[in-house]
Motif scaffolding. Structure first.
Motif, PDB file in Angstrom:
ATOM      1  N   LEU A   1     -14.829 -54.208 -90.604  1.00  0.00           N
ATOM      2  CA  LEU A   1     -14.785 -53.776 -91.992  1.00  0.00           C
ATOM      3  C   LEU A   1     -13.936 -52.528 -92.166  1.00  0.00           C
ATOM      4  CD1 LEU A   1     -18.577 -53.962 -93.005  1.00  0.00           C
ATOM      5  CD2 LEU A   1     -16.824 -55.705 -93.388  1.00  0.00           C
ATOM      6  N   MET A   2     -13.213 -52.474 -93.281  1.00  0.00           N
ATOM      7  CA  MET A   2     -12.670 -51.224 -93.798  1.00  0.00           C
ATOM      8  C   MET A   2     -13.412 -50.940 -95.093  1.00  0.00           C
ATOM      9  SD  MET A   2      -8.875 -50.174 -95.264  1.00  0.00           S
ATOM     10  CE  MET A   2      -8.135 -49.662 -93.706  1.00  0.00           C
ATOM     11  N   LEU A   3     -14.040 -49.777 -95.181  1.00  0.00           N
ATOM     12  CA  LEU A   3     -14.792 -49.375 -96.360  1.00  0.00           C
ATOM     13  C   LEU A   3     -13.969 -48.381 -97.160  1.00  0.00           C
ATOM     14  CD1 LEU A   3     -18.263 -48.747 -94.662  1.00  0.00           C
ATOM     15  CD2 LEU A   3     -17.276 -50.903 -95.454  1.00  0.00           C
ATOM     16  N   ILE A   4     -13.772 -48.667 -98.445  1.00  0.00           N
ATOM     17  CA  ILE A   4     -12.952 -47.803 -99.299  1.00  0.00           C
ATOM     18  C   ILE A   4     -13.823 -47.195-100.393  1.00  0.00           C
ATOM     19  CG2 ILE A   4     -10.950 -47.649-100.819  1.00  0.00           C
ATOM     20  CD1 ILE A   4      -9.751 -50.026 -99.363  1.00  0.00           C
ATOM     21  N   GLY A   5     -14.023 -45.887-100.322  1.00  0.00           N
ATOM     22  CA  GLY A   5     -14.806 -45.179-101.314  1.00  0.00           C
ATOM     23  C   GLY A   5     -13.937 -44.505-102.364  1.00  0.00           C
TER      24      GLY A   5
ATOM     25  N   GLU B   1     -19.220 -46.227 -85.974  1.00  0.00           N
ATOM     26  CA  GLU B   1     -18.158 -46.391 -84.985  1.00  0.00           C
ATOM     27  C   GLU B   1     -17.503 -47.771 -85.033  1.00  0.00           C
ATOM     28  OE1 GLU B   1     -21.176 -45.095 -84.332  1.00  0.00           O
ATOM     29  OE2 GLU B   1     -20.417 -43.029 -84.322  1.00  0.00           O
ATOM     30  N   ASP B   2     -18.159 -48.734 -85.669  1.00  0.00           N
ATOM     31  CA  ASP B   2     -17.641 -50.103 -85.717  1.00  0.00           C
ATOM     32  C   ASP B   2     -16.671 -50.332 -86.865  1.00  0.00           C
ATOM     33  OD1 ASP B   2     -19.256 -51.015 -83.544  1.00  0.00           O
ATOM     34  OD2 ASP B   2     -20.973 -51.101 -84.921  1.00  0.00           O
ATOM     35  N   VAL B   3     -16.645 -49.415 -87.837  1.00  0.00           N
ATOM     36  CA  VAL B   3     -15.898 -49.664 -89.067  1.00  0.00           C
ATOM     37  C   VAL B   3     -14.914 -48.528 -89.325  1.00  0.00           C
ATOM     38  CG1 VAL B   3     -17.823 -50.969 -90.041  1.00  0.00           C
ATOM     39  CG2 VAL B   3     -17.624 -48.519 -90.528  1.00  0.00           C
ATOM     40  N   TYR B   4     -13.977 -48.790 -90.234  1.00  0.00           N
ATOM     41  CA  TYR B   4     -13.022 -47.769 -90.658  1.00  0.00           C
ATOM     42  C   TYR B   4     -13.426 -47.347 -92.065  1.00  0.00           C
ATOM     43  CZ  TYR B   4      -8.537 -45.340 -90.971  1.00  0.00           C
ATOM     44  OH  TYR B   4      -7.562 -44.374 -91.068  1.00  0.00           O
ATOM     45  N   ILE B   5     -13.780 -46.076 -92.216  1.00  0.00           N
ATOM     46  CA  ILE B   5     -14.230 -45.567 -93.511  1.00  0.00           C
ATOM     47  C   ILE B   5     -13.151 -44.678 -94.109  1.00  0.00           C
ATOM     48  CG2 ILE B   5     -16.032 -44.343 -94.753  1.00  0.00           C
ATOM     49  CD1 ILE B   5     -17.909 -44.853 -92.426  1.00  0.00           C
ATOM     50  N   THR B   6     -12.725 -45.010 -95.311  1.00  0.00           N
ATOM     51  CA  THR B   6     -11.676 -44.234 -95.958  1.00  0.00           C
ATOM     52  C   THR B   6     -11.988 -44.117 -97.445  1.00  0.00           C
ATOM     53  OG1 THR B   6      -9.285 -43.995 -96.227  1.00  0.00           O
ATOM     54  CG2 THR B   6     -10.175 -46.249 -96.332  1.00  0.00           C
ATOM     55  N   SER B   7     -11.056 -43.590 -98.214  1.00  0.00           N
ATOM     56  CA  SER B   7     -11.290 -43.412 -99.647  1.00  0.00           C
ATOM     57  C   SER B   7      -9.970 -43.434-100.403  1.00  0.00           C
ATOM     58  CB  SER B   7     -12.037 -42.103 -99.924  1.00  0.00           C
ATOM     59  OG  SER B   7     -11.322 -41.004 -99.411  1.00  0.00           O
TER      60      SER B   7
ATOM     61  N   ILE C   1     -13.999 -47.029-108.346  1.00  0.00           N
ATOM     62  CA  ILE C   1     -12.708 -46.415-108.031  1.00  0.00           C
ATOM     63  C   ILE C   1     -11.993 -47.201-106.936  1.00  0.00           C
ATOM     64  CG2 ILE C   1     -11.542 -44.349-107.166  1.00  0.00           C
ATOM     65  CD1 ILE C   1     -12.634 -43.963-109.954  1.00  0.00           C
ATOM     66  N   GLY C   2     -12.678 -47.484-105.843  1.00  0.00           N
ATOM     67  CA  GLY C   2     -12.064 -48.233-104.750  1.00  0.00           C
ATOM     68  C   GLY C   2     -11.653 -49.629-105.177  1.00  0.00           C
ATOM     69  N   LEU C   3     -12.503 -50.287-105.956  1.00  0.00           N
ATOM     70  CA  LEU C   3     -12.198 -51.644-106.417  1.00  0.00           C
ATOM     71  C   LEU C   3     -10.969 -51.662-107.311  1.00  0.00           C
ATOM     72  CD1 LEU C   3     -12.839 -54.644-106.862  1.00  0.00           C
ATOM     73  CD2 LEU C   3     -14.429 -53.938-108.672  1.00  0.00           C
ATOM     74  N   GLN C   4     -10.927 -50.781-108.293  1.00  0.00           N
ATOM     75  CA  GLN C   4      -9.802 -50.783-109.232  1.00  0.00           C
ATOM     76  C   GLN C   4      -8.526 -50.262-108.598  1.00  0.00           C
ATOM     77  OE1 GLN C   4     -11.049 -48.846-112.872  1.00  0.00           O
ATOM     78  NE2 GLN C   4     -12.346 -50.583-113.444  1.00  0.00           N
ATOM     79  N   ARG C   5      -8.631 -49.454-107.572  1.00  0.00           N
ATOM     80  CA  ARG C   5      -7.428 -49.033-106.841  1.00  0.00           C
ATOM     81  C   ARG C   5      -6.724 -50.247-106.251  1.00  0.00           C
ATOM     82  NH1 ARG C   5      -3.685 -49.088-104.045  1.00  0.00           N
ATOM     83  NH2 ARG C   5      -2.959 -47.514-102.554  1.00  0.00           N
ATOM     84  N   LEU C   6      -7.494 -51.229-105.780  1.00  0.00           N
ATOM     85  CA  LEU C   6      -6.890 -52.418-105.169  1.00  0.00           C
ATOM     86  C   LEU C   6      -6.578 -53.512-106.175  1.00  0.00           C
ATOM     87  CD1 LEU C   6      -8.886 -52.904-101.839  1.00  0.00           C
ATOM     88  CD2 LEU C   6      -6.855 -51.510-102.279  1.00  0.00           C
ATOM     89  N   LEU C   7      -7.478 -53.748-107.126  1.00  0.00           N
ATOM     90  CA  LEU C   7      -7.367 -54.935-107.981  1.00  0.00           C
ATOM     91  C   LEU C   7      -7.060 -54.635-109.446  1.00  0.00           C
ATOM     92  CD1 LEU C   7     -10.212 -57.217-106.575  1.00  0.00           C
ATOM     93  CD2 LEU C   7      -7.807 -57.072-105.896  1.00  0.00           C
ATOM     94  N   GLY C   8      -6.904 -53.380-109.809  1.00  0.00           N
ATOM     95  CA  GLY C   8      -6.519 -53.052-111.173  1.00  0.00           C
ATOM     96  C   GLY C   8      -7.695 -52.709-112.068  1.00  0.00           C
ATOM     97  N   LYS C   9      -7.376 -52.144-113.233  1.00  0.00           N
ATOM     98  CA  LYS C   9      -8.381 -51.611-114.150  1.00  0.00           C
ATOM     99  C   LYS C   9      -9.322 -52.670-114.706  1.00  0.00           C
ATOM    100  CE  LYS C   9      -7.497 -47.158-114.393  1.00  0.00           C
ATOM    101  NZ  LYS C   9      -8.525 -46.156-114.025  1.00  0.00           N
ATOM    102  N   GLN C  10      -8.876 -53.933-114.722  1.00  0.00           N
ATOM    103  CA  GLN C  10      -9.724 -54.973-115.297  1.00  0.00           C
ATOM    104  C   GLN C  10     -10.872 -55.375-114.383  1.00  0.00           C
ATOM    105  OE1 GLN C  10      -6.836 -55.513-113.888  1.00  0.00           O
ATOM    106  NE2 GLN C  10      -7.315 -57.076-112.350  1.00  0.00           N
TER     107      GLN C  10
END
Length: 219
Positions: free
Chosen positions: A35-39, A73-79, A137-146
């Protein structure tokens, strides 16, 4: 472990200079993680420790990961933003005096755009099996404001994502390749809306099922 380069960190610091933000938190994690987690952005605790998700929300996130057999340790956590966005306010001390202090706030669009090259680099080079966005925030950063967490949470989406094509662009372009994304609620959301806890737990169990499917296909 993999992270952004020193040059990219310096670029991020330069691009967000002038905004009401503090510090900078780098993200680390394994190459090709489950997983990559985007906050959203680091808060006061994260700026103090230099580690993503180390406050109350971080404890909830670790519980969610543990529920599907994973650890930090198993995942990549970013924002979406690596510096802490803040606003000024006042706090009443025990003796009644008012003290000015800073409070966390959600990052604004220009701040997210400023750090877009950092997240773009990570997605490209970390190559996660599944991307989980934590909150709006993380969702709309990738998929847009809608895109809305309330409508999409727990679903695995195979879609192109937004990225910054050139450093001079003031808007996003769309990738030609699709990515596997599962939106869910930010772990801090249950502090303000306890009713979301059941949905959050269900989402994480679904994420665990998606990972099993991915691993079954690989084997």
């Amino acid at each position: 472990m993999i992270s952004i380069t020193d040059d990219l960190e310096e670029l991020g610091r330069q691009r967000i200079n002038g905004f009401d933000v503090q510090g900078f938190v780098r993200s680390y994690g394994p190459y090709n993680p489950s997983l990559m987690l985007i906050g959203e952005a680091p808060g006061e605790n994260e700026i103090d420790t230099g580690i993503p998700f180390t406050g109350r929300a971080g404890k909830e996130l670790m519980k969610s990961l543990a529920s599907i057999g994973l650890s930090r340790e198993d995942v990549y956590i970013t924002s979406s933003v690596r510096s802490r966005p803040f606003k000024w306010g006042t706090k009443k001390e025990r003796d009644g005096t008012l003290v000015k202090r800073t409070y966390n706030r959600a990052p604004k669009g220009p701040e997210i755009l400023a750090h877009a090259p950092l997240l773009d680099y990570e997605i490209k080079h970390v190559q996660p099996q599944l991307i989980v966005t934590l909150g709006t925030i993380g969702l709309q950063r990738l998929l847009g404001k809608q895109a809305k967490v309330t409508e999409l949470h727990g679903q695995k989406l195979e879609r192109s994502i937004q990225y910054l094509k050139t450093l001079d662009d003031d808007g996003y372009s769309w990738t030609q390749e699709d990515y596997a994304i599962v939106p869910t609620f930010h772990p801090a959301s249950i502090f303000y809306r306890p009713s979301l806890r059941d949905l959050l737990e269900e989402d994480w169990q679904q994420i665990g099922e998606y990972l099993k499917e991915i691993n079954d296909k690989k084997s």
